[in-house]
Scaffold this motif. Structure first.
Motif, PDB file in Angstrom:
ATOM      1  N   ALA A   9       0.828  -1.210   0.000  1.00 56.84           N
ATOM      2  CA  ALA A   9       0.000   0.000   0.000  1.00 56.84           C
ATOM      3  C   ALA A   9       0.859   1.256   0.000  1.00 56.84           C
ATOM      4  O   ALA A   9       0.545   2.235  -0.690  1.00 56.84           O
ATOM      5  CB  ALA A   9      -0.932  -0.008   1.206  1.00 56.84           C
ATOM      6  N   THR A  12       2.243   1.822  -3.443  1.00 55.24           N
ATOM      7  CA  THR A  12       1.197   2.294  -4.352  1.00 55.24           C
ATOM      8  C   THR A  12       0.925   3.777  -4.139  1.00 55.24           C
ATOM      9  O   THR A  12       0.810   4.551  -5.098  1.00 55.24           O
ATOM     10  CB  THR A  12      -0.099   1.500  -4.135  1.00 55.24           C
ATOM     11  N   ARG A  13       0.832   4.170  -2.871  1.00 60.31           N
ATOM     12  CA  ARG A  13       0.604   5.603  -2.583  1.00 60.31           C
ATOM     13  C   ARG A  13       1.770   6.448  -3.072  1.00 60.31           C
ATOM     14  O   ARG A  13       1.568   7.559  -3.572  1.00 60.31           O
ATOM     15  CB  ARG A  13       0.397   5.803  -1.078  1.00 60.31           C
ATOM     16  N   ARG A  14       2.977   5.925  -2.948  1.00 60.73           N
ATOM     17  CA  ARG A  14       4.153   6.678  -3.397  1.00 60.73           C
ATOM     18  C   ARG A  14       4.124   6.883  -4.908  1.00 60.73           C
ATOM     19  O   ARG A  14       4.405   7.986  -5.397  1.00 60.73           O
ATOM     20  CB  ARG A  14       5.428   5.942  -2.992  1.00 60.73           C
ATOM     21  N   ILE A  16       1.460   6.883  -6.868  1.00 56.93           N
ATOM     22  CA  ILE A  16       0.382   7.828  -7.190  1.00 56.93           C
ATOM     23  C   ILE A  16       0.817   9.259  -6.902  1.00 56.93           C
ATOM     24  O   ILE A  16       0.553  10.181  -7.681  1.00 56.93           O
ATOM     25  CB  ILE A  16      -0.888   7.473  -6.390  1.00 56.93           C
ATOM     26  N   LEU A  17       1.508   9.457  -5.787  1.00 59.72           N
ATOM     27  CA  LEU A  17       1.978  10.796  -5.436  1.00 59.72           C
ATOM     28  C   LEU A  17       2.981  11.305  -6.466  1.00 59.72           C
ATOM     29  O   LEU A  17       2.897  12.462  -6.920  1.00 59.72           O
ATOM     30  CB  LEU A  17       2.614  10.782  -4.052  1.00 59.72           C
TER      31      LEU A  17
END
Length: 230
Positions: A9, A12-14, A16-17
């Motif tokens: 997770a 994935t957030r990294r 997207i950022l």
């Protein structure tokens, strides 16, 4: 039966950022030119209509590069393509700020459009921030200073892609082949709705972007306002 491991997770957030930062940087330079058109026209001694072509050149190269950049990304890797794009965007924006004449300015502005990428939320935020921020910064930095700020944003995005995007190994990418590229687009346009959809989007682009570069000039002609108010 073994289950696939859950996706990371945090990773994935990294991603997207990082993609958001890259998308923001690419579009930040898009709309910021609109309130600066009168200043650029006066600086280079060209007409408002001529200066407004800077918005057109960016938009056209931005759009026409998309069908080409897709297959290129498949070959060299999308992460690597984003890195290259943000680096070239930063360089092109710096060149824009120091363009010695309007001809050079037009060329590097068009190259900026080729280097730009897309990410929806970041694009919408960057369009608002770019236009408003350009007017605000122009009062103290001038239009060339605004371009340097945009270059700094692109350079920051390039740094983020270097840290946060990991290109796939070359062995996992398909070799480039014109035939496969043509076949993919043939598959897309085999759908009868594809052509009218593309035509509608093209008309939308003309209507949405065609008048905006002249708004600042019209306001400044009729009222004593600067780039910030425009």
């Amino acid at each position: 039966m073994l289950q696939a491991p859950p996706p990371d997770a945090a990773a994935t957030r990294r991603v997207i950022l990082v993609l958001g930062v890259a998308g923001f940087a690419s579009t930040f330079g898009f709309r910021l030119i609109d309130p600066l058109i009168p200043d650029i026209a006066r600086d280079y001694g060209v007409s408002l209509a001529t200066a407004a072509t800077l918005a057109t050149s960016y938009a056209l190269t931005y759009a026409f590069a998309q069908p080409i950049l897709g297959p290129v990304g498949d070959v060299i890797g999308k992460a690597r393509l984003i890195r290259i794009g943000t680096a070239l965007l930063a360089v092109a924006l710096v060149a824009t700020a120091f363009a010695p004449n309007f001809g050079v300015l037009s060329v590097v502005r068009a190259l900026s459009g080729v280097a730009a990428g897309r990410f929806l939320f970041a694009i919408l935020a960057a369009q608002l921030t770019g236009t408003i921020g350009a007017g605000l910064l122009a009062t103290s930095l001038g239009w060339r200073g605004v371009m340097l700020v945009a270059a700094a944003v692109a350079a920051a995005a390039f740094g983020a892609t270097m840290l946060g995007l990991k290109p796939r190994p070359a062995a996992n990418r398909a070799p480039f082949a014109i035939g496969s590229v043509v076949e993919r687009y043939r598959e897309v346009f085999a759908n009868r709705r594809a052509v009218p959809l593309c035509a509608i989007v093209a008309i939308e682009g003309v209507l949405a972007m065609g008048a905006q570069p002249f708004v600042a000039a019209i306001l400044q002609e009729r009222n004593p306002v600067g780039a910030l108010e425009a």
